[in-house]
Design a protein around this motif. Structure first.
Motif, PDB file in Angstrom:
ATOM      1  N   SER A  82      -9.337  59.860  63.388  1.00  0.00           N
ATOM      2  CA  SER A  82      -9.505  60.921  62.397  1.00  0.00           C
ATOM      3  C   SER A  82     -10.776  61.702  62.736  1.00  0.00           C
ATOM      4  CB  SER A  82      -9.597  60.336  60.982  1.00  0.00           C
ATOM      5  OG  SER A  82     -10.801  59.597  60.840  1.00  0.00           O
ATOM      6  N   ASN A  83     -11.186  62.584  61.814  1.00  0.00           N
ATOM      7  CA  ASN A  83     -12.406  63.355  62.055  1.00  0.00           C
ATOM      8  C   ASN A  83     -13.651  62.475  62.067  1.00  0.00           C
ATOM      9  OD1 ASN A  83     -10.749  65.532  62.049  1.00  0.00           O
ATOM     10  ND2 ASN A  83     -11.395  66.323  60.048  1.00  0.00           N
ATOM     11  N   ARG A  84     -13.576  61.369  61.316  1.00  0.00           N
ATOM     12  CA  ARG A  84     -14.789  60.587  61.135  1.00  0.00           C
ATOM     13  C   ARG A  84     -14.806  59.276  61.910  1.00  0.00           C
ATOM     14  NH1 ARG A  84     -16.043  59.842  54.954  1.00  0.00           N
ATOM     15  NH2 ARG A  84     -13.940  58.957  55.008  1.00  0.00           N
ATOM     16  N   MET A  85     -13.652  58.716  62.239  1.00  0.00           N
ATOM     17  CA  MET A  85     -13.663  57.388  62.858  1.00  0.00           C
ATOM     18  C   MET A  85     -12.406  57.173  63.711  1.00  0.00           C
ATOM     19  SD  MET A  85     -13.021  55.209  59.357  1.00  0.00           S
ATOM     20  CE  MET A  85     -13.433  53.668  60.140  1.00  0.00           C
ATOM     21  N   ARG A  86     -12.459  56.081  64.456  1.00  0.00           N
ATOM     22  CA  ARG A  86     -11.348  55.713  65.332  1.00  0.00           C
ATOM     23  C   ARG A  86     -11.272  54.193  65.387  1.00  0.00           C
ATOM     24  NH1 ARG A  86      -8.310  57.085  69.970  1.00  0.00           N
ATOM     25  NH2 ARG A  86      -8.142  55.361  71.444  1.00  0.00           N
ATOM     26  N   LYS A  87     -10.053  53.677  65.479  1.00  0.00           N
ATOM     27  CA  LYS A  87      -9.888  52.229  65.668  1.00  0.00           C
ATOM     28  C   LYS A  87      -8.709  51.968  66.584  1.00  0.00           C
ATOM     29  CE  LYS A  87      -6.851  50.915  61.783  1.00  0.00           C
ATOM     30  NZ  LYS A  87      -6.708  49.998  60.636  1.00  0.00           N
ATOM     31  N   ASN A  88      -8.754  50.817  67.225  1.00  0.00           N
ATOM     32  CA  ASN A  88      -7.707  50.399  68.152  1.00  0.00           C
ATOM     33  C   ASN A  88      -6.900  49.245  67.567  1.00  0.00           C
ATOM     34  OD1 ASN A  88      -8.486  52.261  70.144  1.00  0.00           O
ATOM     35  ND2 ASN A  88     -10.040  50.850  70.930  1.00  0.00           N
ATOM     36  N   ILE A  89      -5.626  49.188  67.914  1.00  0.00           N
ATOM     37  CA  ILE A  89      -4.722  48.128  67.455  1.00  0.00           C
ATOM     38  C   ILE A  89      -3.942  47.611  68.669  1.00  0.00           C
ATOM     39  CG2 ILE A  89      -2.794  47.538  65.928  1.00  0.00           C
ATOM     40  CD1 ILE A  89      -3.590  49.996  64.227  1.00  0.00           C
ATOM     41  N   ILE A  90      -3.983  46.317  68.866  1.00  0.00           N
ATOM     42  CA  ILE A  90      -3.220  45.696  69.957  1.00  0.00           C
ATOM     43  C   ILE A  90      -1.904  45.169  69.397  1.00  0.00           C
ATOM     44  CG2 ILE A  90      -3.166  43.848  71.669  1.00  0.00           C
ATOM     45  CD1 ILE A  90      -6.180  44.048  71.843  1.00  0.00           C
ATOM     46  N   VAL A  91      -0.808  45.564  70.014  1.00  0.00           N
ATOM     47  CA  VAL A  91       0.529  45.144  69.577  1.00  0.00           C
ATOM     48  C   VAL A  91       1.146  44.254  70.642  1.00  0.00           C
ATOM     49  CG1 VAL A  91       2.856  45.906  68.965  1.00  0.00           C
ATOM     50  CG2 VAL A  91       0.866  47.228  68.204  1.00  0.00           C
ATOM     51  N   ASN A  92       1.519  43.050  70.256  1.00  0.00           N
ATOM     52  CA  ASN A  92       2.244  42.119  71.130  1.00  0.00           C
ATOM     53  C   ASN A  92       3.682  41.994  70.634  1.00  0.00           C
ATOM     54  OD1 ASN A  92      -0.025  41.369  72.797  1.00  0.00           O
ATOM     55  ND2 ASN A  92      -0.779  40.176  71.057  1.00  0.00           N
ATOM     56  N   VAL A  93       4.624  42.069  71.542  1.00  0.00           N
ATOM     57  CA  VAL A  93       6.050  42.005  71.189  1.00  0.00           C
ATOM     58  C   VAL A  93       6.699  40.877  71.976  1.00  0.00           C
ATOM     59  CG1 VAL A  93       8.227  43.261  71.038  1.00  0.00           C
ATOM     60  CG2 VAL A  93       6.063  44.492  70.792  1.00  0.00           C
ATOM     61  N   SER A  94       7.409  40.007  71.293  1.00  0.00           N
ATOM     62  CA  SER A  94       8.103  38.891  71.937  1.00  0.00           C
ATOM     63  C   SER A  94       9.609  39.076  71.830  1.00  0.00           C
ATOM     64  CB  SER A  94       7.719  37.550  71.290  1.00  0.00           C
ATOM     65  OG  SER A  94       6.359  37.267  71.509  1.00  0.00           O
ATOM     66  N   ALA A  95      10.309  38.700  72.899  1.00  0.00           N
ATOM     67  CA  ALA A  95      11.777  38.761  72.880  1.00  0.00           C
ATOM     68  C   ALA A  95      12.323  37.672  71.964  1.00  0.00           C
ATOM     69  CB  ALA A  95      12.328  38.592  74.290  1.00  0.00           C
ATOM     70  N   ARG A  96      13.495  37.913  71.406  1.00  0.00           N
ATOM     71  CA  ARG A  96      14.128  36.894  70.559  1.00  0.00           C
ATOM     72  C   ARG A  96      14.555  35.711  71.415  1.00  0.00           C
ATOM     73  NH1 ARG A  96      14.710  38.331  65.471  1.00  0.00           N
ATOM     74  NH2 ARG A  96      14.535  40.546  64.939  1.00  0.00           N
ATOM     75  N   LEU A  97      14.397  34.538  70.856  1.00  0.00           N
ATOM     76  CA  LEU A  97      14.633  33.313  71.615  1.00  0.00           C
ATOM     77  C   LEU A  97      16.094  32.885  71.534  1.00  0.00           C
ATOM     78  CD1 LEU A  97      11.482  31.248  70.590  1.00  0.00           C
ATOM     79  CD2 LEU A  97      11.834  32.609  72.651  1.00  0.00           C
ATOM     80  N   PRO A  98      16.656  32.405  72.656  1.00  0.00           N
ATOM     81  CA  PRO A  98      18.018  31.846  72.607  1.00  0.00           C
ATOM     82  C   PRO A  98      17.990  30.437  72.029  1.00  0.00           C
ATOM     83  CG  PRO A  98      17.118  31.627  74.812  1.00  0.00           C
ATOM     84  CD  PRO A  98      16.083  32.384  74.011  1.00  0.00           C
ATOM     85  N   ILE A  99      19.149  29.975  71.573  1.00  0.00           N
ATOM     86  CA  ILE A  99      19.257  28.602  71.077  1.00  0.00           C
ATOM     87  C   ILE A  99      19.425  27.672  72.277  1.00  0.00           C
ATOM     88  CG2 ILE A  99      20.625  27.012  69.678  1.00  0.00           C
ATOM     89  CD1 ILE A  99      21.400  29.362  67.939  1.00  0.00           C
ATOM     90  N   PRO A 100      18.620  26.609  72.385  1.00  0.00           N
ATOM     91  CA  PRO A 100      18.747  25.693  73.524  1.00  0.00           C
ATOM     92  C   PRO A 100      20.131  25.038  73.573  1.00  0.00           C
ATOM     93  CG  PRO A 100      16.700  25.307  72.321  1.00  0.00           C
ATOM     94  CD  PRO A 100      17.530  26.231  71.476  1.00  0.00           C
ATOM     95  N   VAL A 101      20.574  24.722  74.790  1.00  0.00           N
ATOM     96  CA  VAL A 101      21.864  24.074  75.002  1.00  0.00           C
ATOM     97  C   VAL A 101      21.609  22.663  75.537  1.00  0.00           C
ATOM     98  CG1 VAL A 101      24.032  24.103  76.285  1.00  0.00           C
ATOM     99  CG2 VAL A 101      23.036  26.247  75.449  1.00  0.00           C
TER     100      VAL A 101
END
Length: 246
Positions: A82-101
């Motif tokens: 914005s005009n007055r400040m700035r911030k950073n955000i880290i986004v981690n994304v994980s794939a959906r897990l399969p069901i073990p066989v």
């Protein structure tokens, strides 16, 4: 998780006395959205990066950015300014897990059938395919027995386990990452039947096939011998007839 909608918040989730709020991706390399606070208008620049096409929404009240149907390719560093400040955000994304066989070791029957005494243990394996950054584990009740972890992309994992036939303990195979997990419980009575008592045991099936083939070969041999003997007798009888009778 992949497929979720993720909202990235601005400064305390409220509009501030600013002329504009800007959202960046990967350290100001890509301006993905811009909000004109005074005019209450939003410009989404998702055409600059196809990864974000038709996935970005900005809240006119708060300036928060929402990414819909998120994928692993959207993981990274986001910045809001914005005009007055700035911030950073880290986004981690994980794939959906399969069901073990969980399956029985296919080599167990053949190896036990060739030996004089069958093994008292049932050999099993738990497997998953196309996974990354996960841990695969065997549990006996709530106690960890063994585990294997991987950080590579899209590989297959398998983890063996041996249990006793008709054992009453509870076993489970678990795959997990930092966000979630999937569990498959072991049914010992279904998977672990001794080869000598199972209709579908590979050793018994192999023995039946060999017996049938041996019987067919024996029948064919007897038919050939009978035909050969009859042919020889017919030739001998023909040779013994006097010439005058012919």
């Amino acid at each position: 998780m992949e497929g979720d909608s993720v909202t990235l918040h601005t400064f305390h989730d409220e509009r501030m006395d600013n002329d504009r709020i800007q959202w960046w991706f990967e350290n100001k390399n890509t301006l993905i959205a811009e909000m004109n606070v005074t005019a209450s208008s939003v410009t989404v620049n998702d055409n600059y990066d196809r990864r974000f096409r038709r996935r970005l929404k900005v809240d006119l009240q708060t300036g928060c950015l929402t990414i819909t149907n998120i994928r692993t390719e959207h993981a990274g560093l986001y910045g809001v300014q914005s005009n007055r400040m700035r911030k950073n955000i880290i986004v981690n994304v994980s794939a959906r897990l399969p069901i073990p066989v969980i399956s029985r070791n296919s080599s167990q029957c053949s190896s036990s059938s060739s030996s004089s005494s069958s093994s008292s243990n049932c050999s099993l394996v738990c497997s998953v395919v196309n996974v990354s950054h996960v841990t695969l584990s065997w549990y006996k009740r709530n106690s960890l027995l063994s585990s294997i972890s991987v950080s590579d992309l899209s590989i297959s994992l398998s983890l063996p386990l041996e249990v006793e036939y008709q054992e009453k303990n509870s076993y489970s195979c678990v795959i997990n990452n930092p966000i979630c997990k999937q569990t498959q419980h072991l049914d010992i009575s279904k998977l672990c039947q001794p080869c000598s008592d199972s209709e579908h045991c590979c050793g018994s099936t192999e023995a039946v096939i060999r017996l049938v083939l041996s019987a067919l070969v024996g029948v064919a041999t007897v038919i050939f011998l009978v035909y050969d003997i009859r042919s020889r007798r017919a030739e001998q009888d023909h040779a013994c007839i006097p010439a005058s009778q012919t």
